[in-house]
Structure formats: C-alpha cells, structure tokens
Design a protein around this motif. Structure first.
Motif, mmCIF file in Angstrom:
data_model
loop_
_atom_site.group_PDB
_atom_site.id
_atom_site.type_symbol
_atom_site.label_atom_id
_atom_site.label_comp_id
_atom_site.label_asym_id
_atom_site.label_seq_id
_atom_site.Cartn_x
_atom_site.Cartn_y
_atom_site.Cartn_z
ATOM 1 N N ARG A 81 -25.491 -3.186 17.362
ATOM 2 C CA ARG A 81 -24.906 -2.203 16.453
ATOM 3 C C ARG A 81 -25.997 -1.625 15.557
ATOM 4 O O ARG A 81 -27.082 -2.213 15.409
ATOM 5 C CB ARG A 81 -23.861 -2.861 15.574
ATOM 6 C CG ARG A 81 -22.631 -3.278 16.306
ATOM 7 C CD ARG A 81 -21.641 -3.846 15.314
ATOM 8 N NE ARG A 81 -20.462 -4.320 15.999
ATOM 9 C CZ ARG A 81 -19.497 -4.971 15.412
ATOM 10 N NH1 ARG A 81 -19.560 -5.241 14.127
ATOM 11 N NH2 ARG A 81 -18.455 -5.369 16.104
ATOM 12 N N PRO A 82 -25.727 -0.497 14.941
ATOM 13 C CA PRO A 82 -26.701 0.049 13.981
ATOM 14 C C PRO A 82 -26.898 -0.939 12.820
ATOM 15 O O PRO A 82 -25.962 -1.616 12.393
ATOM 16 C CB PRO A 82 -26.045 1.341 13.487
ATOM 17 C CG PRO A 82 -25.048 1.691 14.532
ATOM 18 C CD PRO A 82 -24.612 0.418 15.155
ATOM 19 N N ASN A 83 -28.124 -1.017 12.344
ATOM 20 C CA ASN A 83 -28.513 -1.910 11.244
ATOM 21 C C ASN A 83 -28.304 -3.380 11.596
ATOM 22 O O ASN A 83 -28.073 -4.198 10.727
ATOM 23 C CB ASN A 83 -27.747 -1.573 9.957
ATOM 24 C CG ASN A 83 -28.021 -0.165 9.495
ATOM 25 O OD1 ASN A 83 -29.149 0.338 9.658
ATOM 26 N ND2 ASN A 83 -27.020 0.496 8.941
ATOM 27 N N GLU A 84 -28.394 -3.712 12.868
ATOM 28 C CA GLU A 84 -28.237 -5.095 13.308
ATOM 29 C C GLU A 84 -29.534 -5.517 13.977
ATOM 30 O O GLU A 84 -30.162 -4.737 14.689
ATOM 31 C CB GLU A 84 -27.063 -5.184 14.301
ATOM 32 C CG GLU A 84 -26.666 -6.576 14.672
ATOM 33 C CD GLU A 84 -25.425 -6.588 15.562
ATOM 34 O OE1 GLU A 84 -24.416 -7.144 15.136
ATOM 35 O OE2 GLU A 84 -25.486 -6.016 16.660
ATOM 36 N N ILE A 85 -29.953 -6.741 13.776
ATOM 37 C CA ILE A 85 -31.204 -7.235 14.348
ATOM 38 C C ILE A 85 -30.864 -8.147 15.521
ATOM 39 O O ILE A 85 -30.062 -9.073 15.389
ATOM 40 C CB ILE A 85 -32.020 -8.004 13.294
ATOM 41 C CG1 ILE A 85 -32.374 -7.067 12.141
ATOM 42 C CG2 ILE A 85 -33.278 -8.588 13.923
ATOM 43 C CD1 ILE A 85 -33.032 -7.772 10.977
#
Length: 92
Positions: A81-85
């Motif tokens: 997901r966006p902003n997920e590492i």
C-alpha cells in the motif's frame, strides 16, 4: 430313453450356464474388475469435488471481499500500500 435325453439337455444347459458365469463377458472376474474401477472412479470424483468446492469458495472470496484480493496481491505479486514499507526476511 426320453429321461436320459432330458437329463443330458439339462446338464448341457447347466454346463453352458457355468461356462458363461466363469468365462464369459459377464464373468465374475470381470464384474470384480469393474467394481474396482467404479470404486477408483468414486474416489477420483470425491477428490475433484473437494477441489471444486475449494476453488468455488476462493472465487466467492475474490468476488465479495477486498481482503482476499489484497492478500493475493501481497503474497503473489509483492504489492504494498502507499506509505507502507515492505520487509522480506530471508531464511537460510
């Protein structure tokens, strides 16, 4: 004389009937072989039925829920997901 002919005819019919029973197309060996094949096919059908049920439930999950789609995308495609590492732990 007639009783001997009747006896011979009846014994001949009995012999022919037994020959068909043990050696003919519908013999007992053939029937046992066909029963074994039927049992094998029933087992194969049961396995296929279980696999079909599993696939059907998977299709239902994919149609109805976003969670299963996200799980597939993460595990099979490595998507995040966006902003997920994304962290992958390698085992040796």
């Amino acid at each position: 004389m007639v009783s001997r002919i009747v006896t011979v005819v009846l014994l001949s019919l009995l012999a022919i009937t037994h020959a068909q029973l043990w050696l003919g197309a519908g013999s007992m060996d053939r029937v046992a072989e066909l029963r074994a094949q039927i049992n094998e096919l029933h087992a194969t059908n049961a396995q296929a039925r279980k696999e079909n049920e599993r696939l059907s439930s998977e299709v239902t999950d994919l149609r109805d829920g976003q969670d299963s789609i996200q799980e597939k995308a993460r595990s099979e495609l490595g998507m995040v997901r966006p902003n997920e590492i994304y962290v992958q732990i390698m085992r040796r």
